[in-house]
Design a protein around this motif. Structure first.
Motif, mmCIF file in Angstrom:
data_model
loop_
_atom_site.group_PDB
_atom_site.id
_atom_site.type_symbol
_atom_site.label_atom_id
_atom_site.label_comp_id
_atom_site.label_asym_id
_atom_site.label_seq_id
_atom_site.Cartn_x
_atom_site.Cartn_y
_atom_site.Cartn_z
ATOM 1 N N ALA A 249 0.839 -1.202 0.000
ATOM 2 C CA ALA A 249 0.000 0.000 0.000
ATOM 3 C C ALA A 249 0.878 1.259 0.000
ATOM 4 N N LEU A 250 1.982 1.211 0.758
ATOM 5 C CA LEU A 250 2.885 2.366 0.788
ATOM 6 C C LEU A 250 3.505 2.593 -0.582
ATOM 7 N N ASP A 251 3.819 1.517 -1.260
ATOM 8 C CA ASP A 251 4.368 1.614 -2.614
ATOM 9 C C ASP A 251 3.360 2.233 -3.582
ATOM 10 N N ILE A 252 2.121 1.829 -3.443
ATOM 11 C CA ILE A 252 1.079 2.349 -4.336
ATOM 12 C C ILE A 252 0.799 3.817 -4.024
ATOM 13 N N LEU A 253 0.844 4.160 -2.747
ATOM 14 C CA LEU A 253 0.652 5.557 -2.340
ATOM 15 C C LEU A 253 1.723 6.436 -2.983
ATOM 16 N N LYS A 254 2.955 5.933 -2.963
ATOM 17 C CA LYS A 254 4.083 6.651 -3.551
ATOM 18 C C LYS A 254 3.880 6.792 -5.069
ATOM 19 N N TYR A 255 3.469 5.693 -5.685
ATOM 20 C CA TYR A 255 3.197 5.690 -7.119
ATOM 21 C C TYR A 255 2.123 6.719 -7.466
ATOM 22 N N ALA A 256 1.036 6.718 -6.694
ATOM 23 C CA ALA A 256 -0.077 7.633 -6.973
ATOM 24 C C ALA A 256 0.370 9.086 -6.831
ATOM 25 N N ILE A 275 1.496 -1.426 10.300
ATOM 26 C CA ILE A 275 2.900 -1.270 10.728
ATOM 27 C C ILE A 275 3.157 0.157 11.183
ATOM 28 N N ASP A 276 4.144 0.330 12.031
ATOM 29 C CA ASP A 276 4.346 1.664 12.628
ATOM 30 C C ASP A 276 4.798 2.715 11.613
ATOM 31 N N THR A 277 5.357 2.267 10.500
ATOM 32 C CA THR A 277 5.791 3.192 9.453
ATOM 33 C C THR A 277 4.662 4.109 8.985
ATOM 34 N N ILE A 278 3.444 3.582 8.946
ATOM 35 C CA ILE A 278 2.364 4.339 8.315
ATOM 36 C C ILE A 278 1.958 5.579 9.093
ATOM 37 N N GLN A 279 2.362 5.665 10.353
ATOM 38 C CA GLN A 279 2.030 6.869 11.125
ATOM 39 C C GLN A 279 2.645 8.123 10.529
ATOM 40 N N TYR A 280 3.693 7.967 9.707
ATOM 41 C CA TYR A 280 4.378 9.132 9.146
ATOM 42 C C TYR A 280 3.855 9.534 7.770
ATOM 43 N N VAL A 281 2.888 8.768 7.281
ATOM 44 C CA VAL A 281 2.451 8.945 5.905
ATOM 45 C C VAL A 281 1.152 9.732 5.838
ATOM 46 N N THR A 282 1.054 10.611 4.843
ATOM 47 C CA THR A 282 -0.212 11.306 4.593
ATOM 48 C C THR A 282 -0.619 11.064 3.143
ATOM 49 N N PRO A 283 -1.883 10.933 2.824
ATOM 50 C CA PRO A 283 -2.991 10.821 3.766
ATOM 51 C C PRO A 283 -2.855 9.553 4.627
ATOM 52 N N SER A 284 -3.481 9.563 5.805
ATOM 53 C CA SER A 284 -3.337 8.408 6.706
ATOM 54 C C SER A 284 -3.954 7.173 6.053
ATOM 55 N N LEU A 285 -3.236 6.065 6.162
ATOM 56 C CA LEU A 285 -3.625 4.848 5.454
ATOM 57 C C LEU A 285 -4.663 4.042 6.227
ATOM 58 N N ILE B 278 11.837 6.636 4.658
ATOM 59 C CA ILE B 278 11.558 7.982 4.147
ATOM 60 C C ILE B 278 11.144 8.001 2.682
ATOM 61 N N GLN B 279 11.386 6.908 1.971
ATOM 62 C CA GLN B 279 10.967 6.885 0.561
ATOM 63 C C GLN B 279 9.455 7.019 0.408
ATOM 64 N N TYR B 280 8.697 6.719 1.477
ATOM 65 C CA TYR B 280 7.238 6.764 1.378
ATOM 66 C C TYR B 280 6.650 8.096 1.813
ATOM 67 N N VAL B 281 7.525 9.002 2.236
ATOM 68 C CA VAL B 281 7.052 10.225 2.854
ATOM 69 C C VAL B 281 7.098 11.393 1.874
ATOM 70 N N THR B 282 6.084 12.237 1.929
ATOM 71 C CA THR B 282 6.115 13.484 1.150
ATOM 72 C C THR B 282 5.911 14.653 2.084
ATOM 73 N N PRO B 283 6.528 15.808 1.863
ATOM 74 C CA PRO B 283 7.576 16.030 0.856
ATOM 75 C C PRO B 283 8.802 15.165 1.150
ATOM 76 N N SER B 284 9.599 14.880 0.112
ATOM 77 C CA SER B 284 10.761 13.993 0.308
ATOM 78 C C SER B 284 11.750 14.657 1.265
ATOM 79 N N LEU B 285 12.259 13.867 2.184
ATOM 80 C CA LEU B 285 13.095 14.393 3.272
ATOM 81 C C LEU B 285 14.554 14.542 2.842
ATOM 82 N N ALA B 286 15.100 15.745 3.044
ATOM 83 C CA ALA B 286 16.544 15.929 2.872
ATOM 84 C C ALA B 286 17.224 15.228 4.039
ATOM 85 N N THR B 287 18.340 14.561 3.765
ATOM 86 C CA THR B 287 18.981 13.807 4.839
ATOM 87 C C THR B 287 20.452 13.569 4.511
#
Lengths: 328, 328
Positions: A249-256, A275-285, B278-287
């Motif tokens: 889903a995270l991959d598809i979100l990135k693709y979209a 998974i805990d990763t999704i807390q950092y993603v918008t829109p929330s999954l 961080i690849q799933y996060v927008t805006p992409s994070l400088a690091t």
């Protein structure tokens, strides 16, 4: 070389108390334990665990055998297992099989030869030959994720029901077409154990029978992004992607996002695992969640029960829940 | 019980060849190895590794001792180590210390007592007493992340220089004020090893001397989000948050999104580690990025060299690079 009798004399305690401290067993105050460990260290006491384990046949060590820790779900479960095991005085080895059936068997044999007291296994192998292999090792085993057979205790959610609930949730949001992404079904060798993904697909197919007005596509290949990209037109129906794991889903979100496809207005998206990763993603999954901590605790409790010679349930089911999100 | 001589006879090969196959050593064709392992399994051959290890003192096992696998950087390094170690025929145990100094020492002693051939350590302990403790164990050790002393080989990036480069990058983007987030400096016991974070702070302070026109704030507590929230006004200057680890940057990104603070127009944000999350996060994070694979390979190569009795470098420096992103 200093022995435990000598340490007991120096600390003014019994040899049994010294054993408790050195072997991390309960029934000793933290203060006394600290004192004994300090004295043991000062006098250079070194227990000969290997020679000792030849006699006692108990090493207070359990092992986790899992695919990898790339998918956060496995890191989180490993952390939960480790925490619980330490509470019960067990050391934990984590070993990674990279979904290679031979490597998994090698690791398991290796661990048994090194006298681990028990193994928590998410297996890539399956079948009668493998079951016989495990049986012959005569080591307590509990499993999660991919069930092997009724013989080996399995602690996990009800994958089938969880997907049915996910579809029900998407139906309630008026989606007309679902695209189910489950690459694990084709990425691996057909002889590999993919019980979990299979149960989820079974749930999806059952749910589709319950929602006859919904269309569906199942994408089982690892190049699912290319496949999606080739579906040139999502059509006029309201479409949602349901993924068998959050990582897809995270991959598809990135693709979209890259394609400028707006979620959820142009397409819905739902994951699985929370998974805990999704807390950092918008829109929330939107996803399916379950208590990873509970899974860790139950796996360790059951394994330790079995190590101590008790009968344990063949199946412990962990409950799941729909986690609503901005992607549907 | 069947022995290797019997297996050699059944396979029509030498006993040395059987040993190669069973002990996962090179110098044998995959085909012959498969055949031998198959026969060994069929006749129920079980090497007595524990008794054997009393004689050979070699177990072909190494251990990774690390804080936890919650921070993706550790999962990724563990995966890289495991992959390289397997290529060299070593089994790998991963053990988690949860940043607890006593638990770390317990685990290390435990692993040594179980005769691991070497340890890859990211330690929470430091100081002369700990160094003596490690020295007395007489086991090959290589370290990463937190250096212990020149005595223990350290394979890592140049943290100090990396932060200087990060500040240089932010300066080139005309930021006037930097807020450096480094909670590790205060979250743990003052006696804990926080070499990595300390080096990064040293770099930050040095960089600030180079950019005298820039203002700076250093936030060292774990409630950094509250602290940021209390900085009621970011002021009229162009402000960027520089984080000592991506995980903090992700938290701040989430906070900013919730608060409706636009990045990068209202504030800049930069992480450190380039974790895969961080690849799933927008805006992409400088690091700041570096090759995690290289770290894994170098750690294993060095450790195995040391296990085999060779001298190894005390310091291997892995290069880093600035990863530009949409957050600055």
């Amino acid at each position: 070389m200093v022995n435990t009798k000598e340490i007991a004399r120096l600390c003014g305690v019994s040899r049994g108390t010294v054993d408790r401290a050195l072997n991390n067993r309960p029934g000793i105050s933290p203060e006394t334990k600290r004192k004994i460990l300090k004295v043991a260290e000062e006098v250079g006491y070194r227990p000969n665990f290997i020679a000792k384990s030849l006699v006692t046949k108990k090493t207070m060590t359990i092992a986790i055998v899992v695919f990898d820790i790339n998918n956060r779900i496995f890191s989180q479960i490993a952390n939960a297992i480790e925490t619980r095991a330490r509470e019960l005085g067990y050391f934990v080895y984590l070993t990674l099989t990279h979904k290679k059936p031979e490597l998994e068997k090698e690791y398991i044999r290796y661990l048994v030869d090194r006298k681990v007291d028990g193994i928590i296994l998410m297996s890539v192998n399956k079948g009668q030959e493998f079951e016989k292999y495990l049986r012959n090792l005569k080591v307590p085993i509990v499993t999660f994720g991919n069930k092997i057979s009724d013989e080996f205790p399995f602690i996990w959610i009800n994958d089938e029901k969880a997907i049915i609930d996910a579809v029900q949730y998407l139906a309630s949001k008026n989606y007309e077409k679902l695209i189910y992404i489950t690459p694990a079904l084709r990425e691996s060798n057909p002889s590999n154990n993919i019980y979990g993904p299979e149960q989820r697909l079974k749930g999806f197919n059952k749910a589709m029978k319950l929602h006859k007005n919904m269309e569906s596509i199942v994408i089982t290949d690892m190049n699912y992004i290319d496949t999606i990209d080739n579906i040139s037109n999502l059509g006029n129906e309201k479409v949602a992607f349901l993924c068998s794991s959050d990582i897809y889903a995270l991959d598809i979100l990135k693709y979209a996002k890259n394609k400028g496809i707006h979620i959820p207005t142009e397409m819905g998206l739902m994951g699985f695992d929370n998974i805990d990763t999704i807390q950092y993603v918008t829109p929330s999954l939107a996803t399916v969640g379950f208590s990873i901590e509970d899974i860790g605790i139950q796996l360790v409790n059951s394994l330790v029960d079995k190590i101590e010679g008790n009968e344990i349930p063949k199946r412990i089911q962990i409950s799941h829940e729909i986690i609503e999100g901005e992607t549907v």
